[in-house]
Design a protein around this motif. Structure first.
Motif, PDB file in Angstrom:
ATOM      1  N   ALA A  63       0.822  -1.216   0.000  1.00  0.00           N
ATOM      2  CA  ALA A  63       0.000   0.000   0.000  1.00  0.00           C
ATOM      3  C   ALA A  63       0.858   1.268   0.000  1.00  0.00           C
ATOM      4  O   ALA A  63       0.481   2.279  -0.595  1.00  0.00           O
ATOM      5  N   GLY A  64       2.029   1.223   0.632  1.00  0.00           N
ATOM      6  CA  GLY A  64       2.874   2.416   0.730  1.00  0.00           C
ATOM      7  C   GLY A  64       3.884   2.565  -0.389  1.00  0.00           C
ATOM      8  O   GLY A  64       4.576   3.582  -0.478  1.00  0.00           O
ATOM      9  N   MET A  65       4.009   1.567  -1.254  1.00  0.00           N
ATOM     10  CA  MET A  65       5.015   1.613  -2.326  1.00  0.00           C
ATOM     11  C   MET A  65       4.447   2.396  -3.512  1.00  0.00           C
ATOM     12  O   MET A  65       3.412   2.051  -4.056  1.00  0.00           O
ATOM     13  N   ASN A  66       5.141   3.453  -3.886  1.00  0.00           N
ATOM     14  CA  ASN A  66       4.732   4.249  -5.040  1.00  0.00           C
ATOM     15  C   ASN A  66       5.894   4.366  -6.024  1.00  0.00           C
ATOM     16  O   ASN A  66       7.001   3.894  -5.755  1.00  0.00           O
ATOM     17  N   LYS A  67       5.649   4.998  -7.138  1.00  0.00           N
ATOM     18  CA  LYS A  67       6.655   5.098  -8.189  1.00  0.00           C
ATOM     19  C   LYS A  67       7.914   5.808  -7.699  1.00  0.00           C
ATOM     20  O   LYS A  67       9.032   5.381  -8.005  1.00  0.00           O
ATOM     21  N   GLU A  68       7.763   6.867  -6.915  1.00  0.00           N
ATOM     22  CA  GLU A  68       8.920   7.618  -6.438  1.00  0.00           C
ATOM     23  C   GLU A  68       9.829   6.747  -5.565  1.00  0.00           C
ATOM     24  O   GLU A  68      11.055   6.797  -5.671  1.00  0.00           O
ATOM     25  N   LYS A  69       9.228   5.934  -4.724  1.00  0.00           N
ATOM     26  CA  LYS A  69      10.008   5.039  -3.855  1.00  0.00           C
ATOM     27  C   LYS A  69      10.724   3.980  -4.702  1.00  0.00           C
ATOM     28  O   LYS A  69      11.879   3.646  -4.441  1.00  0.00           O
ATOM     29  N   VAL A  70      10.041   3.475  -5.715  1.00  0.00           N
ATOM     30  CA  VAL A  70      10.657   2.481  -6.602  1.00  0.00           C
ATOM     31  C   VAL A  70      11.842   3.102  -7.332  1.00  0.00           C
ATOM     32  O   VAL A  70      12.898   2.478  -7.462  1.00  0.00           O
ATOM     33  N   LEU A  71      11.694   4.346  -7.783  1.00  0.00           N
ATOM     34  CA  LEU A  71      12.793   5.022  -8.483  1.00  0.00           C
ATOM     35  C   LEU A  71      14.016   5.184  -7.588  1.00  0.00           C
ATOM     36  O   LEU A  71      15.148   5.082  -8.063  1.00  0.00           O
ATOM     37  N   THR A  72      13.813   5.408  -6.281  1.00  0.00           N
ATOM     38  CA  THR A  72      14.972   5.505  -5.368  1.00  0.00           C
ATOM     39  C   THR A  72      15.681   4.152  -5.251  1.00  0.00           C
ATOM     40  O   THR A  72      16.897   4.116  -5.055  1.00  0.00           O
ATOM     41  N   LEU A  73      14.939   3.062  -5.375  1.00  0.00           N
ATOM     42  CA  LEU A  73      15.553   1.732  -5.348  1.00  0.00           C
ATOM     43  C   LEU A  73      16.357   1.463  -6.629  1.00  0.00           C
ATOM     44  O   LEU A  73      17.313   0.686  -6.623  1.00  0.00           O
ATOM     45  N   LEU A  74      15.952   2.116  -7.712  1.00  0.00           N
ATOM     46  CA  LEU A  74      16.630   1.909  -8.999  1.00  0.00           C
ATOM     47  C   LEU A  74      17.865   2.790  -9.181  1.00  0.00           C
ATOM     48  O   LEU A  74      18.708   2.512 -10.036  1.00  0.00           O
ATOM     49  N   GLU A  75      17.989   3.859  -8.366  1.00  0.00           N
ATOM     50  CA  GLU A  75      19.122   4.780  -8.495  1.00  0.00           C
ATOM     51  C   GLU A  75      20.479   4.094  -8.406  1.00  0.00           C
ATOM     52  O   GLU A  75      21.338   4.312  -9.265  1.00  0.00           O
ATOM     53  N   PRO A  76      20.743   3.257  -7.385  1.00  0.00           N
ATOM     54  CA  PRO A  76      22.069   2.626  -7.311  1.00  0.00           C
ATOM     55  C   PRO A  76      22.375   1.711  -8.500  1.00  0.00           C
ATOM     56  O   PRO A  76      23.531   1.442  -8.801  1.00  0.00           O
ATOM     57  N   LEU A  77      21.351   1.246  -9.177  1.00  0.00           N
ATOM     58  CA  LEU A  77      21.530   0.373 -10.329  1.00  0.00           C
ATOM     59  C   LEU A  77      21.682   1.156 -11.631  1.00  0.00           C
ATOM     60  O   LEU A  77      21.986   0.587 -12.679  1.00  0.00           O
ATOM     61  N   GLY A  78      21.432   2.469 -11.566  1.00  0.00           N
ATOM     62  CA  GLY A  78      21.493   3.299 -12.771  1.00  0.00           C
ATOM     63  C   GLY A  78      20.348   3.027 -13.731  1.00  0.00           C
ATOM     64  O   GLY A  78      20.490   3.192 -14.936  1.00  0.00           O
ATOM     65  N   GLU A  79      19.199   2.631 -13.194  1.00  0.00           N
ATOM     66  CA  GLU A  79      18.078   2.215 -14.040  1.00  0.00           C
ATOM     67  C   GLU A  79      16.843   3.113 -13.896  1.00  0.00           C
ATOM     68  O   GLU A  79      15.778   2.756 -14.378  1.00  0.00           O
ATOM     69  N   THR A  80      16.964   4.258 -13.257  1.00  0.00           N
ATOM     70  CA  THR A  80      15.776   5.096 -13.036  1.00  0.00           C
ATOM     71  C   THR A  80      15.107   5.514 -14.348  1.00  0.00           C
ATOM     72  O   THR A  80      13.882   5.571 -14.430  1.00  0.00           O
ATOM     73  N   ALA A  81      15.886   5.780 -15.368  1.00  0.00           N
ATOM     74  CA  ALA A  81      15.318   6.206 -16.655  1.00  0.00           C
ATOM     75  C   ALA A  81      14.636   5.052 -17.389  1.00  0.00           C
ATOM     76  O   ALA A  81      13.884   5.284 -18.335  1.00  0.00           O
ATOM     77  N   ASN A  82      14.873   3.814 -16.960  1.00  0.00           N
ATOM     78  CA  ASN A  82      14.323   2.648 -17.658  1.00  0.00           C
ATOM     79  C   ASN A  82      13.085   2.055 -16.985  1.00  0.00           C
ATOM     80  O   ASN A  82      12.580   1.026 -17.427  1.00  0.00           O
ATOM     81  N   TYR A  83      12.598   2.708 -15.935  1.00  0.00           N
ATOM     82  CA  TYR A  83      11.413   2.208 -15.230  1.00  0.00           C
ATOM     83  C   TYR A  83      10.209   2.202 -16.161  1.00  0.00           C
ATOM     84  O   TYR A  83       9.958   3.159 -16.880  1.00  0.00           O
ATOM     85  N   THR A  84       9.454   1.087 -16.149  1.00  0.00           N
ATOM     86  CA  THR A  84       8.201   1.050 -16.904  1.00  0.00           C
ATOM     87  C   THR A  84       7.010   0.882 -15.964  1.00  0.00           C
ATOM     88  O   THR A  84       6.053   1.639 -16.043  1.00  0.00           O
ATOM     89  N   LYS A  85       7.067  -0.122 -15.065  1.00  0.00           N
ATOM     90  CA  LYS A  85       5.986  -0.294 -14.097  1.00  0.00           C
ATOM     91  C   LYS A  85       6.433  -1.269 -13.017  1.00  0.00           C
ATOM     92  O   LYS A  85       7.462  -1.931 -13.142  1.00  0.00           O
ATOM     93  N   HIS A  86       5.627  -1.356 -11.974  1.00  0.00           N
ATOM     94  CA  HIS A  86       5.892  -2.335 -10.914  1.00  0.00           C
ATOM     95  C   HIS A  86       4.558  -2.905 -10.431  1.00  0.00           C
ATOM     96  O   HIS A  86       3.508  -2.286 -10.605  1.00  0.00           O
ATOM     97  N   TYR A  87       4.643  -4.102  -9.846  1.00  0.00           N
ATOM     98  CA  TYR A  87       3.450  -4.704  -9.266  1.00  0.00           C
ATOM     99  C   TYR A  87       3.879  -5.721  -8.207  1.00  0.00           C
ATOM    100  O   TYR A  87       5.064  -6.039  -8.072  1.00  0.00           O
ATOM    101  N   PHE A  88       2.938  -6.230  -7.469  1.00  0.00           N
ATOM    102  CA  PHE A  88       3.192  -7.197  -6.408  1.00  0.00           C
ATOM    103  C   PHE A  88       2.579  -8.550  -6.794  1.00  0.00           C
ATOM    104  O   PHE A  88       1.384  -8.744  -6.622  1.00  0.00           O
ATOM    105  N   PRO A  89       3.401  -9.511  -7.300  1.00  0.00           N
ATOM    106  CA  PRO A  89       2.858 -10.827  -7.610  1.00  0.00           C
ATOM    107  C   PRO A  89       2.500 -11.613  -6.343  1.00  0.00           C
ATOM    108  O   PRO A  89       1.683 -12.527  -6.382  1.00  0.00           O
ATOM    109  N   GLN A  90       3.142 -11.239  -5.223  1.00  0.00           N
ATOM    110  CA  GLN A  90       2.842 -11.804  -3.897  1.00  0.00           C
ATOM    111  C   GLN A  90       2.764 -10.644  -2.925  1.00  0.00           C
ATOM    112  O   GLN A  90       3.259  -9.554  -3.202  1.00  0.00           O
TER     113      GLN A  90
END
Length: 188
Positions: A63-90
């Motif tokens: 419930a608390g996970m949003n796009k901005e939080k996901v982008l901060t997780l992608l920063e160390p990987l250098g993948e923020t510009a490549n984000y398309t979407k996220h979801y919770f399979p579990q």
């Protein structure tokens, strides 16, 4: 006698010239063919690397996970510009999809993450693509190549005379080269 010598002479010329002309294609098909024979261990089109690590910070739940939080997780990987979407399979597992096929799988409860990087293999991938017949233009060239290989083979068969030619060692090698594929066709 002159007639057979003339045929052998022209066979050598044709064999040599077509061999040089099609050498690039033979190498491309041979190298990509080896890679394609081992597709269970080598992906000819993509290189896939996995990196497992632990995220130190506390992560919000679904419930608390949003796009901005996901982008901060992608920063160390250098993948923020490549984000398309996220979801919770579990309930506790989030999957992040990235452009180009890469992805990030995060257990938000434990903080364990698996980053899967997918990159194209530029040279081997392009070579392998030719085996899949990428278009009509390639069909024409591949047909010309196939006819060229037939001519190279036939000119090679008649090029040598005597013990090294078709009536000697060459004939035995020719028969063996025909029987081995036939054996595999019928028994494997």
């Amino acid at each position: 006698m002159k007639w057979s010598n003339s045929i052998r002479k022209w066979s050598r010329i044709i064999h040599r010239d077509l061999s040089f002309f099609f050498a690039g294609m033979v190498l491309i098909y041979a190298i990509s063919g080896i890679v394609m024979n081992h597709r269970d261990t080598i992906n000819p089109n993509f290189s896939i690397t996995r990196k497992e690590y632990k995220i130190a910070e506390n992560l919000p739940d679904k419930a608390g996970m949003n796009k901005e939080k996901v982008l901060t997780l992608l920063e160390p990987l250098g993948e923020t510009a490549n984000y398309t979407k996220h979801y919770f399979p579990q309930a506790d597992v989030m999957k992040v999809f990235l452009k180009g096929g890469s992805n990030l799988l995060v257990n938000v409860k434990t903080g364990t993450a698996v980053y899967e990087s997918v990159t194209r293999r530029p040279l081997i991938g392009a070579m392998s693509r030719l085996h899949y017949n990428p278009g009509q233009w390639w069909t024409c060239f591949a047909d010309i190549f196939a006819v060229g290989l037939i001519i190279i083979t036939l000119s090679g068969i008649i090029m040598l005379k005597g013990n090294k030619g078709i009536i000697g060692r060459g004939g035995i090698e020719l028969i063996a080269g025909i029987l081995i594929p036939i054996f595999f066709l019928f028994f494997f």
